[in-house]
Scaffold this motif. Structure first.
Motif, PDB file in Angstrom:
ATOM      1  N   HIS A 135       0.867  -1.168   0.000  1.00  0.00           N
ATOM      2  CA  HIS A 135       0.000   0.000   0.000  1.00  0.00           C
ATOM      3  C   HIS A 135       0.909   1.224   0.000  1.00  0.00           C
ATOM      4  N   PHE A 136       0.666   2.136  -0.914  1.00  0.00           N
ATOM      5  CA  PHE A 136       1.464   3.349  -1.046  1.00  0.00           C
ATOM      6  C   PHE A 136       0.570   4.519  -0.689  1.00  0.00           C
ATOM      7  N   GLY A 137       0.902   5.215   0.374  1.00  0.00           N
ATOM      8  CA  GLY A 137       0.046   6.309   0.812  1.00  0.00           C
ATOM      9  C   GLY A 137       0.799   7.272   1.694  1.00  0.00           C
ATOM     10  N   GLY A 138       0.072   7.826   2.625  1.00  0.00           N
ATOM     11  CA  GLY A 138       0.656   8.773   3.549  1.00  0.00           C
ATOM     12  C   GLY A 138      -0.395   9.303   4.488  1.00  0.00           C
ATOM     13  N   ASP A 139       0.055  10.130   5.406  1.00  0.00           N
ATOM     14  CA  ASP A 139      -0.855  10.689   6.403  1.00  0.00           C
ATOM     15  C   ASP A 139      -1.174  12.156   6.132  1.00  0.00           C
ATOM     16  N   GLY A 140      -0.848  12.625   4.934  1.00  0.00           N
ATOM     17  CA  GLY A 140      -1.058  14.025   4.595  1.00  0.00           C
ATOM     18  C   GLY A 140       0.186  14.865   4.788  1.00  0.00           C
ATOM     19  N   ARG A 141       1.090  14.402   5.643  1.00  0.00           N
ATOM     20  CA  ARG A 141       2.345  15.121   5.881  1.00  0.00           C
ATOM     21  C   ARG A 141       3.550  14.366   5.336  1.00  0.00           C
ATOM     22  N   GLN A 142       3.538  13.055   5.500  1.00  0.00           N
ATOM     23  CA  GLN A 142       4.664  12.274   5.000  1.00  0.00           C
ATOM     24  C   GLN A 142       4.170  10.968   4.383  1.00  0.00           C
ATOM     25  N   PRO A 143       4.881  10.514   3.348  1.00  0.00           N
ATOM     26  CA  PRO A 143       4.487   9.277   2.679  1.00  0.00           C
ATOM     27  C   PRO A 143       4.874   8.060   3.503  1.00  0.00           C
ATOM     28  N   HIS A 144       4.211   6.960   3.208  1.00  0.00           N
ATOM     29  CA  HIS A 144       4.593   5.690   3.800  1.00  0.00           C
ATOM     30  C   HIS A 144       4.204   4.539   2.873  1.00  0.00           C
ATOM     31  N   VAL A 145       4.907   3.451   3.053  1.00  0.00           N
ATOM     32  CA  VAL A 145       4.581   2.203   2.373  1.00  0.00           C
ATOM     33  C   VAL A 145       4.276   1.199   3.469  1.00  0.00           C
ATOM     34  N   THR A 146       3.181   0.466   3.312  1.00  0.00           N
ATOM     35  CA  THR A 146       2.807  -0.529   4.313  1.00  0.00           C
ATOM     36  C   THR A 146       2.525  -1.878   3.656  1.00  0.00           C
ATOM     37  N   LEU A 147       2.757  -2.910   4.437  1.00  0.00           N
ATOM     38  CA  LEU A 147       2.376  -4.272   4.082  1.00  0.00           C
ATOM     39  C   LEU A 147       1.599  -4.826   5.255  1.00  0.00           C
ATOM     40  N   ARG A 148       0.494  -5.432   4.974  1.00  0.00           N
ATOM     41  CA  ARG A 148      -0.319  -6.048   6.028  1.00  0.00           C
ATOM     42  C   ARG A 148      -0.589  -7.486   5.607  1.00  0.00           C
ATOM     43  N   MET A 149      -0.155  -8.419   6.476  1.00  0.00           N
ATOM     44  CA  MET A 149      -0.343  -9.834   6.162  1.00  0.00           C
ATOM     45  C   MET A 149      -0.609 -10.615   7.446  1.00  0.00           C
ATOM     46  N   HIS A 150      -1.135 -11.806   7.280  1.00  0.00           N
ATOM     47  CA  HIS A 150      -1.472 -12.688   8.391  1.00  0.00           C
ATOM     48  C   HIS A 150      -0.261 -12.905   9.292  1.00  0.00           C
ATOM     49  N   ALA A 151      -0.525 -13.112  10.563  1.00  0.00           N
ATOM     50  CA  ALA A 151       0.536 -13.296  11.560  1.00  0.00           C
ATOM     51  C   ALA A 151       1.404 -14.520  11.277  1.00  0.00           C
ATOM     52  N   ARG A 152       0.922 -15.448  10.477  1.00  0.00           N
ATOM     53  CA  ARG A 152       1.746 -16.621  10.162  1.00  0.00           C
ATOM     54  C   ARG A 152       2.996 -16.241   9.354  1.00  0.00           C
ATOM     55  N   HIS A 153       3.041 -15.014   8.839  1.00  0.00           N
ATOM     56  CA  HIS A 153       4.193 -14.520   8.080  1.00  0.00           C
ATOM     57  C   HIS A 153       5.175 -13.746   8.959  1.00  0.00           C
ATOM     58  N   GLU A 154       5.141 -13.969  10.260  1.00  0.00           N
ATOM     59  CA  GLU A 154       5.976 -13.218  11.200  1.00  0.00           C
ATOM     60  C   GLU A 154       7.461 -13.292  10.856  1.00  0.00           C
ATOM     61  N   LYS A 155       7.965 -14.452  10.467  1.00  0.00           N
ATOM     62  CA  LYS A 155       9.388 -14.572  10.126  1.00  0.00           C
ATOM     63  C   LYS A 155       9.745 -13.723   8.918  1.00  0.00           C
ATOM     64  N   LEU A 156       8.862 -13.661   7.950  1.00  0.00           N
ATOM     65  CA  LEU A 156       9.097 -12.805   6.786  1.00  0.00           C
ATOM     66  C   LEU A 156       9.150 -11.337   7.210  1.00  0.00           C
ATOM     67  N   PHE A 157       8.250 -10.935   8.085  1.00  0.00           N
ATOM     68  CA  PHE A 157       8.262  -9.552   8.576  1.00  0.00           C
ATOM     69  C   PHE A 157       9.533  -9.252   9.368  1.00  0.00           C
ATOM     70  N   THR A 158       9.986 -10.200  10.159  1.00  0.00           N
ATOM     71  CA  THR A 158      11.217 -10.009  10.925  1.00  0.00           C
ATOM     72  C   THR A 158      12.399  -9.794   9.972  1.00  0.00           C
ATOM     73  N   TRP A 159      12.445 -10.582   8.912  1.00  0.00           N
ATOM     74  CA  TRP A 159      13.479 -10.424   7.887  1.00  0.00           C
ATOM     75  C   TRP A 159      13.370  -9.040   7.237  1.00  0.00           C
ATOM     76  N   LEU A 160      12.159  -8.626   6.940  1.00  0.00           N
ATOM     77  CA  LEU A 160      11.939  -7.348   6.269  1.00  0.00           C
ATOM     78  C   LEU A 160      12.419  -6.173   7.127  1.00  0.00           C
ATOM     79  N   VAL A 161      12.160  -6.217   8.414  1.00  0.00           N
ATOM     80  CA  VAL A 161      12.620  -5.158   9.318  1.00  0.00           C
ATOM     81  C   VAL A 161      14.149  -5.096   9.315  1.00  0.00           C
ATOM     82  N   ALA A 162      14.802  -6.255   9.275  1.00  0.00           N
ATOM     83  CA  ALA A 162      16.266  -6.275   9.223  1.00  0.00           C
ATOM     84  C   ALA A 162      16.787  -5.801   7.870  1.00  0.00           C
ATOM     85  N   ALA A 163      16.066  -6.125   6.801  1.00  0.00           N
ATOM     86  CA  ALA A 163      16.502  -5.758   5.450  1.00  0.00           C
ATOM     87  C   ALA A 163      16.312  -4.282   5.151  1.00  0.00           C
TER      88      ALA A 163
END
Length: 106
Positions: A18-46
């Motif tokens: 998702h590509f958006g923002g809060d009106g002041r600054q842009p952000h990119v978000t990903l929202r996925m099921h909790a079963r993908h926790e290891k992928l998210f942990t990798w993403l935070v490190a990457a």
């Protein structure tokens, strides 16, 4: 950032981004099921400076949300090749370009 990391991030953005923002600054978000926790942990490190929120439980769905904004977002966008998105998935490319235009990231 190596080619594998770039490719996996681009794939995640194509499939879940998702590509958006809060009106002041842009952000990119990903929202996925909790079963993908290891992928998210990798993403935070990457992607240094990105954040992981959750797990959230909403409507019977348990999920995490990853977000990158500010300087870490600008750094990530500088490392990714938008030409690949333009070629492989024009709708995702257009959403990214709209966010960049809306927030003066061009």
């Amino acid at each position: 950032m190596d080619a594998f990391t770039k490719g996996l991030i681009l794939g995640l953005l194509i499939g879940e981004g998702h590509f958006g923002g809060d009106g002041r600054q842009p952000h990119v978000t990903l929202r996925m099921h909790a079963r993908h926790e290891k992928l998210f942990t990798w993403l935070v490190a990457a992607v240094p400076g990105s954040r992981l929120y959750g797990p959230y439980n909403h409507g019977g769905r348990v999920y995490y949300q990853w977000m990158v904004r500010g300087a870490p977002l600008r750094e990530l966008l500088a490392r990714l090749d938008p030409g690949i998105l333009a070629t492989l998935d024009p709708p995702t490319y257009e959403r990214l370009q709209k966010m960049k235009r809306d927030y003066g990231l061009d």
